[in-house]
Design a protein around this motif. Structure first.
Motif, mmCIF file in Angstrom:
data_model
loop_
_atom_site.group_PDB
_atom_site.id
_atom_site.type_symbol
_atom_site.label_atom_id
_atom_site.label_comp_id
_atom_site.label_asym_id
_atom_site.label_seq_id
_atom_site.Cartn_x
_atom_site.Cartn_y
_atom_site.Cartn_z
ATOM 1 N N LEU A 102 -23.887 -6.043 56.631
ATOM 2 C CA LEU A 102 -23.273 -5.243 55.565
ATOM 3 C C LEU A 102 -22.315 -6.084 54.724
ATOM 4 C CD1 LEU A 102 -22.478 -1.950 57.531
ATOM 5 C CD2 LEU A 102 -24.275 -2.295 55.820
ATOM 6 N N LEU A 103 -21.705 -7.072 55.349
ATOM 7 C CA LEU A 103 -20.765 -7.925 54.634
ATOM 8 C C LEU A 103 -21.475 -8.855 53.658
ATOM 9 C CD1 LEU A 103 -17.750 -8.702 54.419
ATOM 10 C CD2 LEU A 103 -18.167 -10.434 56.177
ATOM 11 N N SER A 104 -22.690 -9.230 53.978
ATOM 12 C CA SER A 104 -23.409 -10.199 53.154
ATOM 13 C C SER A 104 -23.838 -9.630 51.806
ATOM 14 C CB SER A 104 -24.651 -10.713 53.905
ATOM 15 O OG SER A 104 -25.571 -9.661 54.141
ATOM 16 N N GLN A 105 -23.895 -8.304 51.677
ATOM 17 C CA GLN A 105 -24.327 -7.705 50.411
ATOM 18 C C GLN A 105 -23.402 -8.092 49.257
ATOM 19 O OE1 GLN A 105 -24.635 -3.495 51.093
ATOM 20 N NE2 GLN A 105 -26.275 -3.693 52.590
ATOM 21 N N GLY A 106 -22.107 -8.090 49.510
ATOM 22 C CA GLY A 106 -21.167 -8.475 48.475
ATOM 23 C C GLY A 106 -21.235 -9.961 48.168
ATOM 24 N N GLU A 107 -21.534 -10.765 49.189
ATOM 25 C CA GLU A 107 -21.616 -12.208 49.000
ATOM 26 C C GLU A 107 -22.846 -12.585 48.180
ATOM 27 O OE1 GLU A 107 -21.708 -13.589 52.980
ATOM 28 O OE2 GLU A 107 -19.553 -13.332 53.334
ATOM 29 N N GLU A 108 -23.942 -11.858 48.407
ATOM 30 C CA GLU A 108 -25.198 -12.203 47.756
ATOM 31 C C GLU A 108 -25.168 -12.003 46.247
ATOM 32 O OE1 GLU A 108 -28.010 -9.830 49.831
ATOM 33 O OE2 GLU A 108 -28.030 -11.096 51.627
ATOM 34 N N LEU A 178 -11.515 -9.648 44.260
ATOM 35 C CA LEU A 178 -12.804 -8.963 44.260
ATOM 36 C C LEU A 178 -13.708 -9.447 43.126
ATOM 37 C CD1 LEU A 178 -11.579 -5.361 45.107
ATOM 38 C CD2 LEU A 178 -12.977 -6.830 46.574
ATOM 39 N N LYS A 179 -13.125 -9.653 41.956
ATOM 40 C CA LYS A 179 -13.909 -10.130 40.828
ATOM 41 C C LYS A 179 -14.431 -11.540 41.045
ATOM 42 C CE LYS A 179 -11.760 -7.161 37.333
ATOM 43 N NZ LYS A 179 -10.897 -7.094 36.112
ATOM 44 N N ALA A 180 -13.754 -12.291 41.920
ATOM 45 C CA ALA A 180 -14.203 -13.641 42.254
ATOM 46 C C ALA A 180 -15.278 -13.634 43.338
ATOM 47 C CB ALA A 180 -13.012 -14.490 42.704
ATOM 48 N N GLY A 181 -15.604 -12.425 43.834
ATOM 49 C CA GLY A 181 -16.655 -12.309 44.838
ATOM 50 C C GLY A 181 -16.182 -12.446 46.269
ATOM 51 N N HIS A 182 -14.871 -12.292 46.479
ATOM 52 C CA HIS A 182 -14.314 -12.468 47.817
ATOM 53 C C HIS A 182 -14.074 -11.119 48.511
ATOM 54 C CE1 HIS A 182 -14.187 -16.541 46.653
ATOM 55 N NE2 HIS A 182 -13.058 -16.502 45.958
ATOM 56 N N VAL A 183 -13.375 -11.152 49.641
ATOM 57 C CA VAL A 183 -13.113 -9.949 50.441
ATOM 58 C C VAL A 183 -11.655 -9.519 50.299
ATOM 59 C CG1 VAL A 183 -13.015 -8.997 52.778
ATOM 60 C CG2 VAL A 183 -14.905 -10.502 52.131
ATOM 61 N N HIS A 213 -10.304 3.663 45.388
ATOM 62 C CA HIS A 213 -11.130 4.206 44.311
ATOM 63 C C HIS A 213 -10.956 3.395 43.025
ATOM 64 C CE1 HIS A 213 -12.873 6.967 41.418
ATOM 65 N NE2 HIS A 213 -11.702 7.072 40.804
ATOM 66 N N ASN A 214 -9.725 3.055 42.705
ATOM 67 C CA ASN A 214 -9.452 2.295 41.478
ATOM 68 C C ASN A 214 -10.037 0.883 41.555
ATOM 69 O OD1 ASN A 214 -8.066 4.445 40.311
ATOM 70 N ND2 ASN A 214 -6.110 3.818 41.198
ATOM 71 N N LEU A 215 -9.947 0.253 42.718
ATOM 72 C CA LEU A 215 -10.502 -1.090 42.878
ATOM 73 C C LEU A 215 -12.026 -1.069 42.731
ATOM 74 C CD1 LEU A 215 -8.393 -2.411 45.899
ATOM 75 C CD2 LEU A 215 -8.208 -3.152 43.520
ATOM 76 N N LEU A 216 -12.657 -0.067 43.345
ATOM 77 C CA LEU A 216 -14.113 0.058 43.247
ATOM 78 C C LEU A 216 -14.554 0.305 41.813
ATOM 79 C CD1 LEU A 216 -14.730 2.274 46.404
ATOM 80 C CD2 LEU A 216 -15.522 -0.069 46.099
ATOM 81 N N LYS A 217 -13.816 1.158 41.126
ATOM 82 C CA LYS A 217 -14.174 1.538 39.756
ATOM 83 C C LYS A 217 -14.024 0.356 38.797
ATOM 84 C CE LYS A 217 -13.328 5.290 36.455
ATOM 85 N NZ LYS A 217 -12.533 6.526 36.204
ATOM 86 N N ARG A 218 -12.994 -0.467 39.014
ATOM 87 C CA ARG A 218 -12.706 -1.550 38.074
ATOM 88 C C ARG A 218 -13.475 -2.834 38.364
ATOM 89 N NH1 ARG A 218 -6.354 -2.017 36.938
ATOM 90 N NH2 ARG A 218 -7.208 -3.576 35.484
ATOM 91 N N THR A 219 -13.992 -2.986 39.585
ATOM 92 C CA THR A 219 -14.677 -4.241 39.925
ATOM 93 C C THR A 219 -16.154 -4.071 40.246
ATOM 94 O OG1 THR A 219 -14.191 -4.076 42.306
ATOM 95 C CG2 THR A 219 -12.513 -5.123 40.897
ATOM 96 N N GLN A 220 -16.594 -2.824 40.499
ATOM 97 C CA GLN A 220 -17.978 -2.567 40.895
ATOM 98 C C GLN A 220 -18.352 -3.344 42.166
ATOM 99 O OE1 GLN A 220 -19.725 -0.195 39.046
ATOM 100 N NE2 GLN A 220 -17.705 -0.044 38.095
ATOM 101 N N CYS A 221 -17.378 -3.551 43.022
ATOM 102 C CA CYS A 221 -17.623 -4.300 44.250
ATOM 103 C C CYS A 221 -18.295 -3.413 45.301
ATOM 104 C CB CYS A 221 -16.305 -4.837 44.805
ATOM 105 S SG CYS A 221 -15.144 -3.541 45.332
ATOM 106 N N HIS A 222 -18.689 -4.026 46.408
ATOM 107 C CA HIS A 222 -19.248 -3.285 47.535
ATOM 108 C C HIS A 222 -18.105 -2.752 48.397
ATOM 109 C CE1 HIS A 222 -23.514 -4.252 47.046
ATOM 110 N NE2 HIS A 222 -23.125 -5.449 46.658
ATOM 111 N N CYS A 223 -18.388 -1.744 49.188
ATOM 112 C CA CYS A 223 -17.386 -1.163 50.081
ATOM 113 C C CYS A 223 -17.971 -1.034 51.479
ATOM 114 C CB CYS A 223 -16.940 0.205 49.568
ATOM 115 S SG CYS A 223 -15.609 0.945 50.537
ATOM 116 N N VAL A 224 -17.207 -1.493 52.468
ATOM 117 C CA VAL A 224 -17.634 -1.446 53.871
ATOM 118 C C VAL A 224 -16.436 -1.041 54.722
ATOM 119 C CG1 VAL A 224 -18.637 -2.753 55.790
ATOM 120 C CG2 VAL A 224 -19.287 -3.311 53.439
#
Length: 295
Positions: A102-108, A178-183, A213-224
């Motif tokens: 599940l963690l690899s989805q954001g990395e990919e 998050l925008k840099a693709g990190h955790v 919610h705000n972080l997800l909305k502004r970065t479109q990142c994955h959530c686990v």
């Protein structure tokens, strides 16, 4: 350093010198005494469990409250040990990892991963593990006892995690992470310091942070979701998927999904959740009296 701070730091360092297994034994003894003397933690755990599991058999619910108090004491001693020992030693306590993919989805796709870590089991070893895999960041509020700050901060940064303050500057740092693709690691199950709204938690309104919610909305990142479950021989690190609804633009829909994710983590090991926290202290109509001691 004040006397209280000196003593607190001394105790933490002393417990921290113990091997993890011995620290757990000490915590189990401390938890047993807390149950025996019917501490405030036990009283609050009983109230919360009555609210969250009203249909559960009373005897089973009482045992769950007692087990939770013991688990919390164990977690406290575990953390002291984890903060004071090198990662090379602590890593040996991890006996399994569930759903790491599940963690690899954001990395990919380079969108980063928002890791939501409820107060279940041991979240410190979970955070250390995440940071050992790559760049990560977490909000950090210094403890009220200033003497403990360098011990805790150094321990949490052992594997490379960056601690940022619980203010607007820290939030901006999380966004960049998050925008840099990190955790980015966030503990989602306590009353928020920065923005909140009410959402169902075990069917009852609970003031819930809007940060995730705000972080997800502004970065479109994955959530686990994830936590370190205490098992025989050490810890199993558990990763759980978030519901699709958590990505909703509607705040209340997203917050409800986040709380259901916390519930899913708790269901994996309900006795390891910190039930003594006053999760329902504030209610839509004002401050609740459910935690007030009866005369």
């Amino acid at each position: 350093m004040d006397i209280k701070g000196y003593l607190a730091a001394g105790v933490l360092k002393l417990v921290g010198r113990l091997p993890l297994k011995w620290a757990q034994r000490l915590g189990r003894c401390a938890g047993g005494l807390a149950v025996l003397f019917r501490t405030e933690g036990l009283r609050l755990s009983r109230i919360n469990l009555q609210l969250c599991y009203p249909a559960m058999d009373a005897g089973k619910r009482e045992q769950l409250a007692r087990d939770s108090v013991v688990s919390t004491a164990i977690a406290g001693c575990e953390m002291a040990s984890l903060w004071r020992h090198p990662w090379a030693t602590n890593e040996n306590a991890i006996v399994g990892v569930r759903n790491l993919q599940l963690l690899s989805q954001g990395e990919e796709d380079g969108r980063g991963t928002l890791m939501l870590m409820p107060h279940t089991g041991n979240w410190e070893i979970f955070g250390l593990f995440l940071a050992s895999l790559g760049p990560s960041m977490a909000l950090y509020a210094p403890p009220k006892i200033a003497a403990l700050d360098p011990i805790i901060r150094t321990g949490r940064e052992e594997t490379g995690a960056r601690m940022v303050p619980t203010n607007i500057h820290g939030v901006r740092a999380l966004l960049k992470c998050l925008k840099a693709g990190h955790v980015a690691m966030v503990l989602p199950d306590q009353e928020p310091d920065m923005g909140g709204d009410f959402a169902p938690f075990f069917g009852r309104p609970a003031l819930t942070m809007t940060l995730a919610h705000n972080l997800l909305k502004r970065t479109q990142c994955h959530c686990v979701f994830g936590f370190g479950k205490r098992v025989k021989g050490g810890f199993e690190l558990v990763f759980l998927p978030a519901e699709k609804a958590i990505y909703s633009d509607e705040q209340k829909v997203s917050l409800a999904a986040m709380n259901r994710g916390v519930e899913a983590c708790i269901a994996t090991a309900p006795e390891q959740y910190q039930w003594e926290y006053k999760r329902f202290r504030k209610q839509p109509q004002g401050k609740s009296t459910i935690y007030r001691k009866k005369k």
